[in-house]
Each structure stands twice: as structure tokens, then as C-alpha cells.
Design a protein around this motif. Structure first.
Motif, mmCIF file in Angstrom:
data_model
loop_
_atom_site.group_PDB
_atom_site.id
_atom_site.type_symbol
_atom_site.label_atom_id
_atom_site.label_comp_id
_atom_site.label_asym_id
_atom_site.label_seq_id
_atom_site.Cartn_x
_atom_site.Cartn_y
_atom_site.Cartn_z
ATOM 1 N N GLY A 44 29.466 22.668 30.411
ATOM 2 C CA GLY A 44 29.203 24.097 30.342
ATOM 3 C C GLY A 44 29.591 24.675 28.991
ATOM 4 N N ARG A 45 28.986 25.797 28.653
ATOM 5 C CA ARG A 45 29.305 26.452 27.385
ATOM 6 C C ARG A 45 30.689 27.074 27.475
ATOM 7 N N PRO A 46 31.392 27.163 26.384
ATOM 8 C CA PRO A 46 32.715 27.794 26.414
ATOM 9 C C PRO A 46 32.575 29.295 26.666
ATOM 10 N N PRO A 47 33.554 29.921 27.287
ATOM 11 C CA PRO A 47 33.465 31.359 27.568
ATOM 12 C C PRO A 47 33.491 32.180 26.280
ATOM 13 N N THR A 48 32.807 33.296 26.317
ATOM 14 C CA THR A 48 32.792 34.199 25.166
ATOM 15 C C THR A 48 34.101 35.004 25.135
ATOM 16 N N GLU A 49 34.302 35.707 24.022
ATOM 17 C CA GLU A 49 35.512 36.526 23.896
ATOM 18 C C GLU A 49 35.546 37.624 24.959
ATOM 19 N N GLN A 50 34.384 38.198 25.263
ATOM 20 C CA GLN A 50 34.338 39.248 26.280
ATOM 21 C C GLN A 50 34.700 38.692 27.662
ATOM 22 N N GLU A 51 34.209 37.483 27.948
ATOM 23 C CA GLU A 51 34.538 36.880 29.241
ATOM 24 C C GLU A 51 36.021 36.534 29.323
ATOM 25 N N GLU A 52 36.607 36.072 28.221
ATOM 26 C CA GLU A 52 38.041 35.780 28.219
ATOM 27 C C GLU A 52 38.856 37.055 28.413
ATOM 28 N N ALA A 53 38.426 38.136 27.773
ATOM 29 C CA ALA A 53 39.129 39.405 27.946
ATOM 30 C C ALA A 53 39.002 39.904 29.383
ATOM 31 N N LEU A 54 37.810 39.742 29.961
ATOM 32 C CA LEU A 54 37.618 40.140 31.352
ATOM 33 C C LEU A 54 38.487 39.303 32.280
ATOM 34 N N ARG A 56 41.342 37.848 31.533
ATOM 35 C CA ARG A 56 42.740 38.263 31.392
ATOM 36 C C ARG A 56 43.008 39.558 32.162
ATOM 37 N N ARG A 57 42.056 40.498 32.061
ATOM 38 C CA ARG A 57 42.235 41.759 32.776
ATOM 39 C C ARG A 57 42.218 41.543 34.290
ATOM 40 N N LEU A 58 41.391 40.618 34.746
ATOM 41 C CA LEU A 58 41.361 40.298 36.177
ATOM 42 C C LEU A 58 42.703 39.729 36.632
ATOM 43 N N GLN A 59 43.287 38.859 35.795
ATOM 44 C CA GLN A 59 44.604 38.315 36.128
ATOM 45 C C GLN A 59 45.653 39.412 36.205
ATOM 46 N N GLU A 60 45.616 40.372 35.266
ATOM 47 C CA GLU A 60 46.596 41.456 35.258
ATOM 48 C C GLU A 60 46.476 42.326 36.512
ATOM 49 N N LEU A 61 45.249 42.673 36.874
ATOM 50 C CA LEU A 61 45.055 43.505 38.064
ATOM 51 C C LEU A 61 45.453 42.762 39.333
ATOM 52 N N SER A 62 45.184 41.475 39.374
ATOM 53 C CA SER A 62 45.550 40.698 40.561
ATOM 54 C C SER A 62 47.061 40.591 40.709
ATOM 55 N N GLU A 63 47.787 40.481 39.587
ATOM 56 C CA GLU A 63 49.246 40.421 39.664
ATOM 57 C C GLU A 63 49.841 41.782 40.017
ATOM 58 N N ARG A 64 49.193 42.859 39.548
ATOM 59 C CA ARG A 64 49.691 44.197 39.847
ATOM 60 C C ARG A 64 49.428 44.575 41.299
ATOM 61 N N HIS A 65 48.310 44.115 41.842
ATOM 62 C CA HIS A 65 47.934 44.425 43.218
ATOM 63 C C HIS A 65 47.726 43.109 43.977
ATOM 64 N N PRO A 66 48.802 42.446 44.373
ATOM 65 C CA PRO A 66 48.662 41.120 44.999
ATOM 66 C C PRO A 66 47.964 41.140 46.353
ATOM 67 N N ARG A 67 47.924 42.289 47.052
ATOM 68 C CA ARG A 67 47.282 42.358 48.365
ATOM 69 C C ARG A 67 45.846 42.864 48.276
ATOM 70 N N TYR A 68 45.321 43.089 47.078
ATOM 71 C CA TYR A 68 43.931 43.514 46.924
ATOM 72 C C TYR A 68 43.015 42.297 46.976
ATOM 73 N N GLY A 69 41.902 42.426 47.673
ATOM 74 C CA GLY A 69 40.897 41.380 47.692
ATOM 75 C C GLY A 69 39.951 41.497 46.507
ATOM 76 N N TYR A 70 38.977 40.579 46.463
ATOM 77 C CA TYR A 70 38.085 40.547 45.294
ATOM 78 C C TYR A 70 37.214 41.790 45.215
ATOM 79 N N ARG A 71 36.883 42.406 46.339
ATOM 80 C CA ARG A 71 36.050 43.607 46.307
ATOM 81 C C ARG A 71 36.786 44.769 45.626
ATOM 82 N N ARG A 72 38.056 44.964 45.958
ATOM 83 C CA ARG A 72 38.817 46.057 45.352
ATOM 84 C C ARG A 72 39.070 45.788 43.867
ATOM 85 N N ILE A 73 39.370 44.528 43.527
ATOM 86 C CA ILE A 73 39.580 44.187 42.117
ATOM 87 C C ILE A 73 38.299 44.423 41.328
#
Length: 308
Positions: A44-54, A56-73
Motif C-alpha cells: 500500500g501507499r504510505p499515508p499522506t501528511e493530512q492522513e497522519e494528522a487526522l 493523530r487527532r483521532l488518537q487524541e479524541l479517543s484518549e480524551r473520550h474513552p467511552r465514545y464509539g466510532y460514530r461520536r468520534i
């Protein structure tokens, strides 16, 4: 195989592991796993900078809201201006091991009933007990134990305290038994004070059968629930209780008034004590024999005849 490989990516990873470990060739691994060799060689192609930033932001939101599912994130990401569909977020979270575990349903402890469901038919047949909670004007907790006769509606115990444990429950039940005699059955919910092993063994030693209602079914203990409704409406909601001592005096006065003077609609508008005295059998005069039940009554003093 360490786990069941279903997706092409998982089967490709497993084939690469088998080939790298030397267990078989890459061609044999593809044949065993039913994987196309083009898929095995795919990179597969390597992820773009925008995808890497997205990501990272997904990881931050998931750690901040551990009981949120993928729909809320995914909804939070879209609110921030990210272009992220819920399926993409779901896949990334699954790969990162961020799936929210389902909430386990609490196991409800239940007491073991030693008697069959019974409707009271006479005084002392079935007693019921339960707790009712309130608070003083100063904010102190009040917990009250109620012990009721289901047939006569007599309230044998209405004791207020800050906290009542299983030992306190047994003490007050023992006092009621000394005055009124032991009941045949005792109905209650599955509160920890009522299903404690010490309580069940204490009742078993005295020959009292337990009747535990179904969890979450207070209507199965309707007599004490009805009494608590009247008690709260006629006493607790009308009185301002400042201290525990004052609460005990007021509550005991209500218990006496309820037993001795309050007309009960289900008892023909008699008070519980008046109804209980009416239901008690009248004593037989000394020297008099109870009336005969009929001519067919057998004489217990007559010796049975023997036939040859």
C-alpha cells in the motif's frame, strides 16, 4: 495460525509470517491461505501528511473520550472540519485497538426462597419487611426498617437510624418475634441485609421460611410498599425532622396511631389492632367441651373392633 484470518490484509500478514519463519515458501503459504499472489505482493501507499494528522487527532479524541464509539468520534472530527467518514474512523480505531468494550450487565444477587409464594390467610402467617429512606432537615440520612403483618396490616417495627445492617435487622426482628411470635413466612426483596447468609441461617434455625421477590419487581411486595406510601404521605412529608431522636419519637407515634386508631379500608375500616383482636379465636370456657361437628364424629376413647 494464531487467530482466524478473514480479511485479505490479515491473510497477507499471516502468509508473510509463515514465509519469513521458513515453515513454507511464499507460494505454498498463498495456496494454503487461498490468497492471490498479487495480493501477497501488494504494498500500500504510505499515508499522506493530512492522513497522519487526522490519525493523530483521532488518537487524541479517543484518549480524551474513552467511552465514545466510532460514530461520536467521527462526528467530533467533522465538527472540527476534518473529512472523515464513520467507516474510516471505525477501521482506524479497530486497527489501533480502540474499540469500546461493551458494558457488562451487573449480576443481581438473589436470596434463596425456602417457601412457596404464599398469600397470608391468618395472623402471623406472612410477615414482610423492607427499608424506606429519608433525611433530616440538617441533611442527615434516615433509614427506617419496617416489619409488617400482611394479614392484619399491623406494623410491628418501624425503626429509624442513620444506617441499619444485617445485625441490626436481626435484633429488631428478634424483638418483634418475642412480642408477637415467629411468623411462618417472611417476604422481602433481595437487599444485602435480607439475603445475608447470617440472616438466612438465623431464620432457618427458627423455622421461618423466606420468600424473596423477583429483582426489580416491587409490586410483588405490595403490602409494605403500600404502607410506605401512606407513611410518607401522612408522616414524613408533613413533619420536619431535625434530629434522629426527634425522628424516632415522631415515627413511633405514627406507628402507634396507625396500629391502634387509623381505619384501614381493606379491613372494613377497622384499625389493624382491632381487626387482629376480632380475628383471634375466643377462648373456650373451662370445663366445657367444644361443640360436636356432627353425629358421625368418632369417639377417640372407643377401642377399635377387630374382625376375625
Amino acid at each position: 495460525m494464531r487467530k482466524k484470518a478473514l480479511s485479505p490484509a490479515a491473510r497477507r500478514e499471516e502468509a508473510q509470517r509463515l514465509s519469513a519463519s521458513g515453515l513454507c515458501s511464499a507460494r505454498a503459504a498463498c495456496r494454503i491461505l487461498q490468497l492471490a499472489r498479487s495480493t501477497y505482493r501488494y504494498r500500500g501507499r504510505p499515508p499522506t501528511e493530512q492522513e497522519e494528522a487526522l490519525h493523530r487527532r483521532l488518537q487524541e479524541l479517543s484518549e480524551r473520550h474513552p467511552r465514545y464509539g466510532y460514530r461520536r468520534i467521527a462526528a467530533l472530527l467533522r465538527q472540527e472540519g476534518w473529512k472523515a467518514g464513520k467507516r474510516l474512523v471505525q477501521r482506524w480505531r479497530r486497527n489501533a485497538g480502540l474499540r469500546v468494550p461493551p458494558t457488562r450487565r451487573k449480576q443481581v444477587r438473589r436470596g434463596v426462597s425456602t417457601g412457596l409464594p404464599t398469600k397470608a390467610t391468618h395472623r402471623g402467617h406472612v410477615w414482610t419487611w423492607d427499608f424506606i429512606a429519608d433525611a433530616t432537615v440538617r441533611g442527615g440520612a434516615l433509614r427506617m426498617l419496617t416489619i409488617l403483618d400482611e394479614y392484619t396490616r399491623e406494623c410491628h417495627v418501624l425503626q429509624a437510624d442513620r444506617a441499619l445492617k444485617s445485625k441490626d435487622v436481626l435484633d429488631w426482628l428478634g424483638r418483634a418475634i418475642q412480642v408477637h411470635g415467629a411468623p411462618e413466612h417472611l417476604r422481602s426483596d433481595n437487599g444485602p441485609e435480607f439475603i445475608a447468609k447470617a440472616v438466612q441461617q438465623w431464620l432457618k434455625d427458627r423455622g421461618v421460611k423466606t420468600l424473596y421477590i423477583e429483582p426489580g419487581s416491587p409490586w410483588q411486595n405490595g403490602f409494605v410498599e403500600s404502607f410506605h406510601g401512606r407513611f410518607r404521605d401522612e408522616c414524613l412529608n408533613r413533619e420536619q425532622l431535625h434530629t434522629l431522636t426527634e425522628a424516632r419519637v415522631v415515627i413511633e407515634d405514627y406507628r402507634q396511631q396507625y396500629n391502634q386508631r387509623r381505619p384501614h379500608s381493606r379491613l372494613g375500616y377497622l384499625s389493624p389492632e382491632s381487626f387482629a383482636q376480632k380475628e383471634l379465636p375466643s377462648p373456650v370456657a373451662v370445663g366445657l367441651r367444644p361443640p360436636s361437628t356432627g353425629d358421625g364424629q368418632t369417639n377417640t376413647n372407643q377401642q377399635p373392633s377387630t374382625s376375625a
